[in-house]
Design an enzyme around this catalytic site. Structure first.
Site, PDB file in Angstrom:
ATOM      1  N   ASP A   1       2.557   2.009  -3.098  1.00  0.00           N
ATOM      2  CA  ASP A   1       2.940   2.346  -4.546  1.00  0.00           C
ATOM      3  C   ASP A   1       2.146   3.156  -4.983  1.00  0.00           C
ATOM      4  O   ASP A   1       2.234   4.289  -5.943  1.00  0.00           O
ATOM      5  CB  ASP A   1       2.645   1.031  -5.516  1.00  0.00           C
ATOM      6  CG  ASP A   1       1.403   0.309  -5.340  1.00  0.00           C
ATOM      7  OD1 ASP A   1       0.514   0.769  -4.421  1.00  0.00           O
ATOM      8  OD2 ASP A   1       0.962  -0.103  -6.395  1.00  0.00           O
TER       9      ASP A   1
ATOM     10  N   HIS B   1       0.988  -0.924  -0.042  1.00  0.00           N
ATOM     11  CA  HIS B   1      -0.213   0.157   0.028  1.00  0.00           C
ATOM     12  C   HIS B   1       0.729   1.461   0.202  1.00  0.00           C
ATOM     13  O   HIS B   1       0.536   2.180   0.370  1.00  0.00           O
ATOM     14  CB  HIS B   1      -0.966  -0.047   1.134  1.00  0.00           C
ATOM     15  CG  HIS B   1      -2.179  -0.856   0.934  1.00  0.00           C
ATOM     16  ND1 HIS B   1      -3.144  -0.552   0.377  1.00  0.00           N
ATOM     17  CD2 HIS B   1      -2.293  -2.242   1.569  1.00  0.00           C
ATOM     18  CE1 HIS B   1      -3.823  -1.554   0.124  1.00  0.00           C
ATOM     19  NE2 HIS B   1      -3.539  -2.687   1.044  1.00  0.00           N
TER      20      HIS B   1
ATOM     21  N   SER C   1      -2.406 -10.249 -15.086  1.00  0.00           N
ATOM     22  CA  SER C   1      -2.830  -9.216 -15.671  1.00  0.00           C
ATOM     23  C   SER C   1      -1.606  -8.444 -16.339  1.00  0.00           C
ATOM     24  O   SER C   1      -1.358  -8.291 -17.535  1.00  0.00           O
ATOM     25  CB  SER C   1      -3.785  -8.268 -15.196  1.00  0.00           C
ATOM     26  OG  SER C   1      -3.231  -7.698 -14.201  1.00  0.00           O
TER      27      SER C   1
ATOM     28  N   ASP D   1       3.332  -3.737 -10.829  1.00  0.00           N
ATOM     29  CA  ASP D   1       3.393  -5.168 -11.457  1.00  0.00           C
ATOM     30  C   ASP D   1       3.828  -5.155 -12.881  1.00  0.00           C
ATOM     31  O   ASP D   1       4.616  -6.019 -12.977  1.00  0.00           O
ATOM     32  CB  ASP D   1       1.775  -5.336 -11.846  1.00  0.00           C
ATOM     33  CG  ASP D   1       0.933  -5.511 -10.597  1.00  0.00           C
ATOM     34  OD1 ASP D   1       1.667  -5.451  -9.448  1.00  0.00           O
ATOM     35  OD2 ASP D   1      -0.247  -5.632 -10.375  1.00  0.00           O
TER      36      ASP D   1
ATOM     37  N   GLY E   1      -3.352 -12.389  -7.070  1.00  0.00           N
ATOM     38  CA  GLY E   1      -2.449 -11.604  -6.606  1.00  0.00           C
ATOM     39  C   GLY E   1      -0.924 -11.731  -7.190  1.00  0.00           C
ATOM     40  O   GLY E   1      -0.267 -11.225  -6.642  1.00  0.00           O
ATOM     41  N   LEU E   2      -0.941 -12.581  -8.214  1.00  0.00           N
ATOM     42  CA  LEU E   2       0.495 -12.641  -8.598  1.00  0.00           C
ATOM     43  C   LEU E   2       0.466 -11.968  -9.864  1.00  0.00           C
ATOM     44  O   LEU E   2       1.675 -12.214 -10.513  1.00  0.00           O
ATOM     45  CB  LEU E   2       0.780 -14.088  -8.899  1.00  0.00           C
ATOM     46  CG  LEU E   2       0.609 -15.096  -7.469  1.00  0.00           C
ATOM     47  CD1 LEU E   2       0.813 -16.499  -7.914  1.00  0.00           C
ATOM     48  CD2 LEU E   2       1.682 -14.740  -6.717  1.00  0.00           C
ATOM     49  N   SER E   3      -0.419 -11.089 -10.268  1.00  0.00           N
ATOM     50  CA  SER E   3      -0.243 -10.228 -11.463  1.00  0.00           C
ATOM     51  C   SER E   3      -0.244 -10.840 -12.741  1.00  0.00           C
ATOM     52  O   SER E   3       0.402 -10.596 -13.506  1.00  0.00           O
ATOM     53  CB  SER E   3       0.689  -9.245 -11.288  1.00  0.00           C
ATOM     54  OG  SER E   3       0.680  -8.415 -12.089  1.00  0.00           O
TER      55      SER E   3
ATOM     56  N   SER F   1      -7.118 -18.143 -25.859  1.00  0.00           N
ATOM     57  CA  SER F   1      -6.538 -18.361 -24.561  1.00  0.00           C
ATOM     58  C   SER F   1      -6.939 -19.576 -24.086  1.00  0.00           C
ATOM     59  O   SER F   1      -8.160 -20.324 -23.787  1.00  0.00           O
ATOM     60  CB  SER F   1      -6.878 -17.340 -23.384  1.00  0.00           C
ATOM     61  OG  SER F   1      -6.979 -17.805 -22.112  1.00  0.00           O
TER      62      SER F   1
HETATM   63  P1  ADP Z   1      -4.136 -10.819 -11.034  1.00  0.00           P
HETATM   64  O1  ADP Z   1      -3.525  -9.669 -11.868  1.00  0.00           O
HETATM   65  O2  ADP Z   1      -4.005 -10.378  -9.784  1.00  0.00           O
HETATM   66  O3  ADP Z   1      -3.831 -12.148 -11.644  1.00  0.00           O
HETATM   67  P2  ADP Z   1      -6.387  -9.377 -12.229  1.00  0.00           P
HETATM   68  O4  ADP Z   1      -7.785  -9.161 -12.017  1.00  0.00           O
HETATM   69  O5  ADP Z   1      -5.530  -8.028 -12.384  1.00  0.00           O
HETATM   70  O6  ADP Z   1      -5.557 -10.365 -11.423  1.00  0.00           O
HETATM   71  O7  ADP Z   1      -6.124 -10.012 -13.575  1.00  0.00           O
HETATM   72  C1  ADP Z   1      -6.864 -11.030 -13.991  1.00  0.00           C
HETATM   73  C2  ADP Z   1      -7.470 -11.143 -15.355  1.00  0.00           C
HETATM   74  O8  ADP Z   1      -6.240 -11.054 -16.291  1.00  0.00           O
HETATM   75  C3  ADP Z   1      -8.413 -12.250 -15.724  1.00  0.00           C
HETATM   76  O9  ADP Z   1      -9.547 -12.018 -15.065  1.00  0.00           O
HETATM   77  C4  ADP Z   1      -8.192 -12.150 -17.331  1.00  0.00           C
HETATM   78  O10 ADP Z   1      -9.184 -11.098 -17.659  1.00  0.00           O
HETATM   79  C5  ADP Z   1      -6.885 -11.513 -17.644  1.00  0.00           C
HETATM   80  N1  ADP Z   1      -5.953 -12.899 -17.839  1.00  0.00           N
HETATM   81  C6  ADP Z   1      -4.705 -13.108 -17.197  1.00  0.00           C
HETATM   82  N2  ADP Z   1      -4.322 -14.437 -17.492  1.00  0.00           N
HETATM   83  C7  ADP Z   1      -4.904 -14.707 -18.523  1.00  0.00           C
HETATM   84  C8  ADP Z   1      -4.786 -15.840 -19.547  1.00  0.00           C
HETATM   85  N3  ADP Z   1      -4.031 -16.963 -19.353  1.00  0.00           N
HETATM   86  N4  ADP Z   1      -5.699 -15.993 -20.638  1.00  0.00           N
HETATM   87  C9  ADP Z   1      -6.785 -14.974 -20.570  1.00  0.00           C
HETATM   88  N5  ADP Z   1      -6.901 -13.772 -19.793  1.00  0.00           N
HETATM   89  C10 ADP Z   1      -5.895 -13.894 -18.628  1.00  0.00           C
HETATM   90 MG    MG Z   2      -3.672  -7.641 -11.914  1.00  0.00          MG
END
Ligand code: ADP
Ligand code: MG
Length: 355
Positions: A21, A19, A106, A150, A102-104, A50
């Site tokens: 960043d 908290h 996204s 991230d 939470g391992l990012s 995907s």
């Molecule tokens: P975190 O970044 O902590 O994993 P987020 O909610 O920020 O969680 O991001 C998760 C989102 O990223 C998923 O809901 C999806 O939309 C996208 N995503 C991540 N990995 C994939 C994947 N392998 N295929 C498709 N979408 C993905």
């Molecule tokens: Mg994320």
């Protein structure tokens, strides 16, 4: 243009600096050996599949879809805005990085997509710029108000190092992070409390209000005397967390320099109690787990990670941890009816291409 290109884009964990960043503070993340894998090749239309979603989409226009595909479309849009040419491609995404844990995943996806596109187009890649473009994608296109941690960690990390980032100046440096006999573990508590995102926004607001009340523009100008003068007790606690957490990150750097893992561990516990008592983002289940861990000398330290109200715990311990975890896990399951999950993590390089 050559054929298929394969890119691996890692997840990340944050050792300490929680908290901070979005408060101009310090953070100390590192990439982990869990990856989003991206395969890309030139094609006659944009096509993305995907393995995790078990779905593919085709698109001609670059409009928002309000789906997972926005992380890909957003990167195309942002790369173009930054002057890069992006030709039509076929992309396949696969991953051993859990989503939303939470391992990012996204940022791994965004940075990986950017790296894959730029590689396909034969551009020289500037990792710092890539991180910034991916951050813009998440904030402006996908619409998630997140800090820069991230995307920086995914793009810039180096194996056996943590990445110290000053989020105010965006300057960073590599901190050797050799663990020898120690290990880093992540324990998924299995808890996800609903209030997570609304409380996150509330904390951001409270930090703004605390700054206002202290007459400061940035937490970097705030001293302990300023915090002491705050009248509103909640704002005072929030400010206290931010400035002590920044100090703990700096102290952790020194402890890593002298390879004093006991000391690093102590700062992790201190961070946890600050997140619990001052920032008030922990929860009963995770507090119970931390209290159990504190009983064991084989565990150097542990703390809740991420936005809070559940999620994961990061643990610094020696290899006896797996046995200890069995015992603690049983008690936890008896008390809460939930089975926590253990993940061993290792430091990784940032995004890379398989040659
Ligand atoms: P975190 O970044 O902590 O994993 P987020 O909610 O920020 O969680 O991001 C998760 C989102 O990223 C998923 O809901 C999806 O939309 C996208 N995503 C991540 N990995 C994939 C994947 N392998 N295929 C498709 N979408 C993905
Ligand atoms: Mg994320």
């Amino acid at each position: 243009m050559n054929g298929k290109i394969v890119v691996y884009s890692p997840g990340r964990a944050n050792l300490i600096g929680e908290h901070t960043d979005y408060n101009d503070g310090f953070i100390l993340p590192f990439a982990i050996k869990r990856y989003v894998k991206i395969e890309i090749e030139p094609s006659k239309k944009f096509r993305v599949f995907s393995e995790q979603i078990k779905k593919g989409i085709e698109f001609n226009t670059l409009e928002k879809t309000n789906s997972w595909a926005d992380y890909v479309i957003g990167m195309i849009v942002k790369l173009k805005e930054h002057g890069y040419d992006v030709k039509l491609f076929n992309m396949k995404i696969d991953s051993d990085l859990p989503m939303g844990a939470g391992l990012s995943s996204s940022a791994a996806l965004e940075v990986g997509v950017g790296y894959a596109i730029l590689s396909m187009m034969n551009y020289d890649i500037n990792r710092e710029e890539l991180a910034k473009i991916a951050h813009e994608c998440e904030v402006e296109f996908v619409g998630v108000r997140c800090g820069i941690m991230d995307q920086y960690a995914v793009a810039l990390s180096k194996e056996n190092h943590a990445l110290f980032i000053d989020t105010m100046t965006r300057e960073y440096k590599y901190i050797p992070f050799h663990l020898d006999s120690a290990r880093i573990y992540l324990v998924d508590s299995g808890i996800k409390h609903e209030l997570g995102s609304s409380e996150y926004n509330k904390r951001r607001k409270q930090c703004e209000l605390a700054l206002e009340a202290m007459g400061k523009k940035s937490f970097r100008e705030v001293t302990m005397e300023d915090v002491e003068r705050l009248i509103e007790p909640v704002l005072k606690k929030r400010a206290l967390h931010v400035i002590t957490e920044n100090e703990r990150v700096l102290k952790t750097l020194s402890a890593l320099e002298t390879e004093n893992l006991q000391l690093v561990g102590r700062y992790l516990y201190e961070s946890h109690y600050s997140l619990k008592d001052n920032y008030e983002v922990s929860c009963e289940e995770i507090d119970f787990m931390i209290e159990q861990f504190e009983e064991y000398a084989d565990i150097y330290g542990a703390r809740i990670v991420g936005a809070g109200f559940g999620g994961s715990v990061i643990v610094l311990a020696n290899e006896n941890f797996e046995r200890i975890f069995e015992k603690v896990s049983q008690k936890y399951t008896t008390k809460f009816g939930i089975i926590p999950k253990l993940l061993t993590v290792e430091t990784s390089d940032g995004v890379f291409r398989l040659e």
